[in-house]
Design an enzyme around this catalytic site. Sequence first.
Site, PDB file in Angstrom:
ATOM      1  N   GLU A   1      48.951  -4.807   8.773  1.00 53.84           N
ATOM      2  CA  GLU A   1      48.245  -6.097   8.708  1.00 53.84           C
ATOM      3  C   GLU A   1      49.125  -7.182   7.698  1.00 53.84           C
ATOM      4  O   GLU A   1      49.945  -6.813   6.942  1.00 53.84           O
ATOM      5  CB  GLU A   1      47.142  -5.911   7.351  1.00 53.84           C
ATOM      6  CG  GLU A   1      45.733  -5.005   7.749  1.00 53.84           C
ATOM      7  CD  GLU A   1      44.751  -4.815   6.768  1.00 53.84           C
ATOM      8  OE1 GLU A   1      44.698  -5.724   5.696  1.00 53.84           O
ATOM      9  OE2 GLU A   1      44.047  -3.984   6.855  1.00 53.84           O
TER      10      GLU A   1
ATOM     11  N   GLU B   1      44.936   1.651   2.594  1.00 50.64           N
ATOM     12  CA  GLU B   1      45.076   1.271   1.369  1.00 50.64           C
ATOM     13  C   GLU B   1      44.401   2.150   0.344  1.00 50.64           C
ATOM     14  O   GLU B   1      43.525   1.511  -0.464  1.00 50.64           O
ATOM     15  CB  GLU B   1      44.592  -0.276   1.350  1.00 50.64           C
ATOM     16  CG  GLU B   1      45.336  -1.282   2.202  1.00 50.64           C
ATOM     17  CD  GLU B   1      44.813  -2.708   2.078  1.00 50.64           C
ATOM     18  OE1 GLU B   1      43.873  -2.935   1.622  1.00 50.64           O
ATOM     19  OE2 GLU B   1      45.349  -3.645   2.804  1.00 50.64           O
TER      20      GLU B   1
HETATM   21  O1  IFM Z   1      40.296  -7.715   4.557  1.00 51.99           O
HETATM   22  C1  IFM Z   1      41.156  -7.020   4.046  1.00 51.99           C
HETATM   23  C2  IFM Z   1      41.294  -5.883   4.636  1.00 51.99           C
HETATM   24  O2  IFM Z   1      40.212  -5.171   4.801  1.00 51.99           O
HETATM   25  C3  IFM Z   1      42.574  -4.928   3.879  1.00 51.99           C
HETATM   26  N1  IFM Z   1      43.454  -5.349   3.569  1.00 51.99           N
HETATM   27  C4  IFM Z   1      43.602  -6.724   2.990  1.00 51.99           C
HETATM   28  C5  IFM Z   1      42.450  -7.719   3.873  1.00 51.99           C
HETATM   29  C6  IFM Z   1      42.392  -9.179   3.218  1.00 51.99           C
HETATM   30  O3  IFM Z   1      41.988  -9.065   2.043  1.00 51.99           O
END
Ligand code: IFM
Length: 471
Positions: free
Chosen positions: A377, A183
């Site tokens: 994710e 990210e």
């Molecule tokens: O916890 C975070 C993660 O570290 C990166 N992506 C989003 C998740 C939720 O906010």
Amino acid sequence: MTATAKSSPDLAAAPAPAAIPELSADFRWGVATSAYQIEGAADADGRTPSIWDTFCRVPGAVVRGENGDVACDHYHRTAEDLAVIAGLGVDCYRFSLSWPRVQPGGRGPANPRGIAFYDRLVDGLLERGITPWLTLYHWDLPQELEDAGGWPARDTAHRFAEYAELAYRALGDRVTHWTTLNEPWCSAMLGYAEGVHAPGRRDFGAAMSAVHHLLLGHGLAAGRLRDLARGPLELGITLNLGRGTPATDAPADREAARRADGLGTRLYLDPLVHGRYPEDVVADLAARDVTLPVRDGDLAAISAPLDVLGVNYYSSHQFSGTTEDGATTGEDGLPVVRAVPFGRPRTAMDWEIVPEGLTELLLRLHRDYGLPMVITENGAAFDDVAEEDGAVRDVDRIGYLDQHLRAVAAARAGGARVDGYFAWSLLDNFEWAEGYGKRFGLVRVDYDTQRRTVKDSGHWYRETVRLTRGR
Ligand code: IFM
């Protein structure tokens, strides 16, 4: 999805685990974490501070002043956590390396004691038949590199490539799945423009320099790993993405959606895949007197071939180009880009639940960029209620996971090449500026005792994986 963050547990409302036929063949199932969010052991065995250790000490930066010093104490509970991962029946485990643990201070040789921890983790996964899916950078820049300018400074890209090489030399004989960055939008925008994440700077121009140097760091690291690899290597980058649509067909709303898509998606994927920054975004930046610090050869490095695009998806947005009062220019003098609620139920993060946005996003990414993808994710924080024995009847989370897995299935049926899914997260953990109050885990962590308890969503996930695999 009828659940909301505030709804009371009601097992009857949870969808029973069932096979999802579109996900049965050639599909990888996993759970994900990141180093600073779970490891703790902040000064053990030679680790030095990262920008998050520093940021957590800034009064008001993190809810309740919490920090990752102990977190889930995963560093000392690795064996127990390996057993928990194996118990979920997944194929892969996504985790990140702590840069200041592997290379204290961000320069010089690898730290053997830091590497020894990841050796234990990787070997433990392999012994259990679980594929390690390693991310090199999930936001924990060594503080010394921030002091030297951080991601807005070009040298940080070179430091990152050097660190990637050290990490690959240590673990590349056993780890075949490598993700460079997690990210980069968050690193750049939340960290350097909005100041709500480490290092807490508020300078849009610096954030845009950070974007370029993060991407350059990715490209340089990718090149080093390709050169070093003597065996299989699946190399990727993970982006946080969503579907962004105009709230209405009005020209101002379509313009707002274009701007949001430009800064959120195309600014990353166009250089990564097509080797050029999007012209409209470059023009928008020029109108703000901002120039991306591109030098000869950078875009060739950034667009090095990718094997997989990691997609992190939580929600989607629709955009308006006007304020609630109808103005098209904000107080900052910039064109208005305002997210307008869909009116959907929300998670405890206050994020709207928009599963069909994931299907549309994946089909769009397939059409515009054509890369194989993995959901690296997806998941949700809810206000879990733990029973006396630690059990959590988290029907909201089960509903969220069910709907999003079905959204992935629909994208596959529509032709998108998506061949994996990682639930965020394995464990409740340190949710950055939100501290420990927001729980994303399939497994509950009692932070007083460090006891782990698989939530109903964890049991549901294991059964869904088992039934879908059909074995
Ligand atoms: O916890 C975070 C993660 O570290 C990166 N992506 C989003 C998740 C939720 O906010």
